[in-house]
Design a protein around this motif. Structure first.
Motif, PDB file in Angstrom:
ATOM      1  N   CYS A 105       0.840  -1.200   0.000  1.00  0.00           N
ATOM      2  CA  CYS A 105       0.000   0.000   0.000  1.00  0.00           C
ATOM      3  C   CYS A 105       0.876   1.252   0.000  1.00  0.00           C
ATOM      4  N   PRO A 106       0.807   2.086  -1.062  1.00  0.00           N
ATOM      5  CA  PRO A 106       1.706   3.233  -1.163  1.00  0.00           C
ATOM      6  C   PRO A 106       1.143   4.540  -0.641  1.00  0.00           C
ATOM      7  N   ASN A 107      -0.040   4.527  -0.036  1.00  0.00           N
ATOM      8  CA  ASN A 107      -0.731   5.792   0.209  1.00  0.00           C
ATOM      9  C   ASN A 107      -1.098   6.049   1.663  1.00  0.00           C
ATOM     10  N   VAL A 108      -0.353   5.436   2.588  1.00  0.00           N
ATOM     11  CA  VAL A 108      -0.545   5.727   4.001  1.00  0.00           C
ATOM     12  C   VAL A 108       0.608   6.599   4.473  1.00  0.00           C
ATOM     13  N   PRO A 109       0.343   7.877   4.789  1.00  0.00           N
ATOM     14  CA  PRO A 109       1.435   8.770   5.186  1.00  0.00           C
ATOM     15  C   PRO A 109       2.248   8.199   6.337  1.00  0.00           C
ATOM     16  N   GLY A 110       3.562   8.239   6.186  1.00  0.00           N
ATOM     17  CA  GLY A 110       4.459   7.763   7.233  1.00  0.00           C
ATOM     18  C   GLY A 110       4.689   6.276   7.244  1.00  0.00           C
ATOM     19  N   LYS A 111       4.006   5.527   6.366  1.00  0.00           N
ATOM     20  CA  LYS A 111       4.163   4.070   6.320  1.00  0.00           C
ATOM     21  C   LYS A 111       4.788   3.674   4.986  1.00  0.00           C
ATOM     22  N   PRO A 112       5.998   3.128   4.986  1.00  0.00           N
ATOM     23  CA  PRO A 112       6.638   2.725   3.730  1.00  0.00           C
ATOM     24  C   PRO A 112       6.029   1.440   3.187  1.00  0.00           C
ATOM     25  N   GLN A 113       6.269   1.176   1.929  1.00  0.00           N
ATOM     26  CA  GLN A 113       5.808  -0.075   1.326  1.00  0.00           C
ATOM     27  C   GLN A 113       6.736  -1.207   1.773  1.00  0.00           C
ATOM     28  N   VAL A 114       6.162  -2.171   2.468  1.00  0.00           N
ATOM     29  CA  VAL A 114       6.949  -3.257   3.042  1.00  0.00           C
ATOM     30  C   VAL A 114       7.730  -4.010   1.968  1.00  0.00           C
ATOM     31  N   LEU A 147       2.010  -7.154  -4.477  1.00  0.00           N
ATOM     32  CA  LEU A 147       3.305  -6.494  -4.550  1.00  0.00           C
ATOM     33  C   LEU A 147       3.211  -5.144  -5.258  1.00  0.00           C
ATOM     34  N   PRO A 148       4.123  -4.236  -4.923  1.00  0.00           N
ATOM     35  CA  PRO A 148       4.245  -3.001  -5.676  1.00  0.00           C
ATOM     36  C   PRO A 148       4.990  -3.274  -6.969  1.00  0.00           C
ATOM     37  N   SER A 157       0.386  -8.770  -8.971  1.00  0.00           N
ATOM     38  CA  SER A 157       1.304  -7.750  -9.463  1.00  0.00           C
ATOM     39  C   SER A 157       0.649  -6.997 -10.624  1.00  0.00           C
ATOM     40  N   ILE A 158       0.426  -5.653 -10.476  1.00  0.00           N
ATOM     41  CA  ILE A 158       1.047  -4.772  -9.504  1.00  0.00           C
ATOM     42  C   ILE A 158      -0.015  -3.960  -8.770  1.00  0.00           C
ATOM     43  N   ASN A 159       0.400  -3.367  -7.640  1.00  0.00           N
ATOM     44  CA  ASN A 159      -0.377  -2.296  -7.048  1.00  0.00           C
ATOM     45  C   ASN A 159      -0.080  -1.021  -7.844  1.00  0.00           C
ATOM     46  N   SER A 160      -0.714   0.072  -7.486  1.00  0.00           N
ATOM     47  CA  SER A 160      -0.481   1.314  -8.214  1.00  0.00           C
ATOM     48  C   SER A 160       0.978   1.751  -8.107  1.00  0.00           C
ATOM     49  N   ILE A 161       1.420   2.541  -9.067  1.00  0.00           N
ATOM     50  CA  ILE A 161       2.764   3.110  -9.018  1.00  0.00           C
ATOM     51  C   ILE A 161       2.737   4.278  -8.038  1.00  0.00           C
TER      52      ILE A 161
END
Length: 311
Positions: free
Chosen positions: A128-137, A163-164, A189-193
């Motif tokens: 998930c790329p869109n949670v502020p402060g949380k990197p993509q694992v 996966l991203p 594969s894939i989640n959003s860029i």
């Protein structure tokens, strides 16, 4: 013609919704169940319900979409109750998505699912790329391996990971080497860029509020990247690990290309948001027409058989 074997089950066609689109409520999930989609998946759940990021957080753009949703959902119990009720009436397996805000939350949710009577397929969202402060694992390869090692110490039900996008051959190699060590059912594969930016030139402004306008890019923009990731993992993963192709599917031709690259199931996000569940009837008709024109009577006749130029 479009029947697809996946997880010891035959689906009428390979199409699904992408988690996050038209799957927030029981009513939306029921609409997917009644549609022409071959399968469907729940909204990615966190342990407790989340309101997500402030509005506006989703915007349709000419070649796709940009969003920074922030994992709005109604919580694990809400979707698990739906899944257990659904499987009492249906034989078609349900896909169930979880995306915890921490490693510990993911493990706790998977424990709950493991101990429940859920008999479908679980998807662990590592992207998930869109949670502020949380990197993509899934961009942290050692952490990904650590999480999957812990998960498979207790989780015995079918499990896939979302996966991203990756952009380097070395990263395909490294992630595939990790994934091949585990009894995964599939890779999505894939989640959003992540962290794209779209500007409205008339207002000279970004179009979504969270993260100063930065958001995940989906739709037509991402199809070449999605196809590359599907192909890269199809040629690197153990044959027992199937591929769900996601990204840029808006026509039967797009679906055909994902299948040609090696996907077994296909998820639709941006275009489903634009058209609604009726899109699945259109996509199945378009894919059938392409197969008829090419003389294919089943997807297995061309799945994964992408040609390369060797001259």
């Amino acid at each position: 013609m479009l029947t697809t074997s996946f997880f010891d089950h035959t689906f009428e066609n390979p199409f699904m919704n992408a988690s996050g689109v038209h799957c927030m409520t029981h009513e939306e999930l029921d609409e997917l169940a009644a549609s022409k989609a071959g399968a469907f998946i729940t909204k990615s759940a966190t342990l407790e319900s989340r309101a997500g990021n402030p509005e506006p957080r989703y915007f349709d753009v000419p070649l796709g979409s940009i969003n920074s949703m922030g994992l709005p959902n109604k919580g694990l119990d809400y979707y698990l109750d739906y899944a257990l009720s659904y499987q009492e009436k249906q034989t078609r397996p349900l896909f169930f998505s979880v995306a915890g805000m921490s490693v510990e939350e993911n493990l706790e949710m998977l424990w709950v699912i493991q101990k429940s009577n859920f008999n479908g397929i679980t998807e662990l969202n590592l992207s998930c790329p869109n949670v502020p402060g949380k990197p993509q694992v899934a961009y942290d390869f050692p952490l990904t391996k650590t999480i999957l090692t812990e998960v498979f110490q207790f989780f015995t039900k079918p499990l896939g990971v979302k996966l991203p996008p990756y952009f380097d051959m070395a990263h395909f190699d490294e992630m595939a080497e990790i994934l091949n060590q585990f009894p995964l059912t599939y890779v999505n594969s894939i989640n959003s860029i992540g962290n794209g930016l779209y500007i409205d030139p008339m207002t000279e402004s970004v179009v979504i509020k969270p993260k100063d306008g930065f958001g995940g890019i989906g739709g037509e923009y991402v199809k070449p990247t999605a196809l590359a990731n599907v192909r890269a993992f199809y040629t690197r993963l153990n044959p027992s690990i199937k591929i769900i192709g996601t990204g840029g599917i808006r026509s039967g031709q797009d679906a055909f290309e994902h299948l040609l690259c090696g996907a077994t199931m296909l998820q639709v996000g941006t275009e489903l948001h634009k058209e609604g569940p009726a899109i699945f009837e259109r996509l199945t008709a378009e894919l059938t027409a392409i197969m008829d024109e090419k003389g294919y009577t089943s997807i297995d006749e061309f799945r994964g058989k992408l040609k390369t130029i060797n001259v």
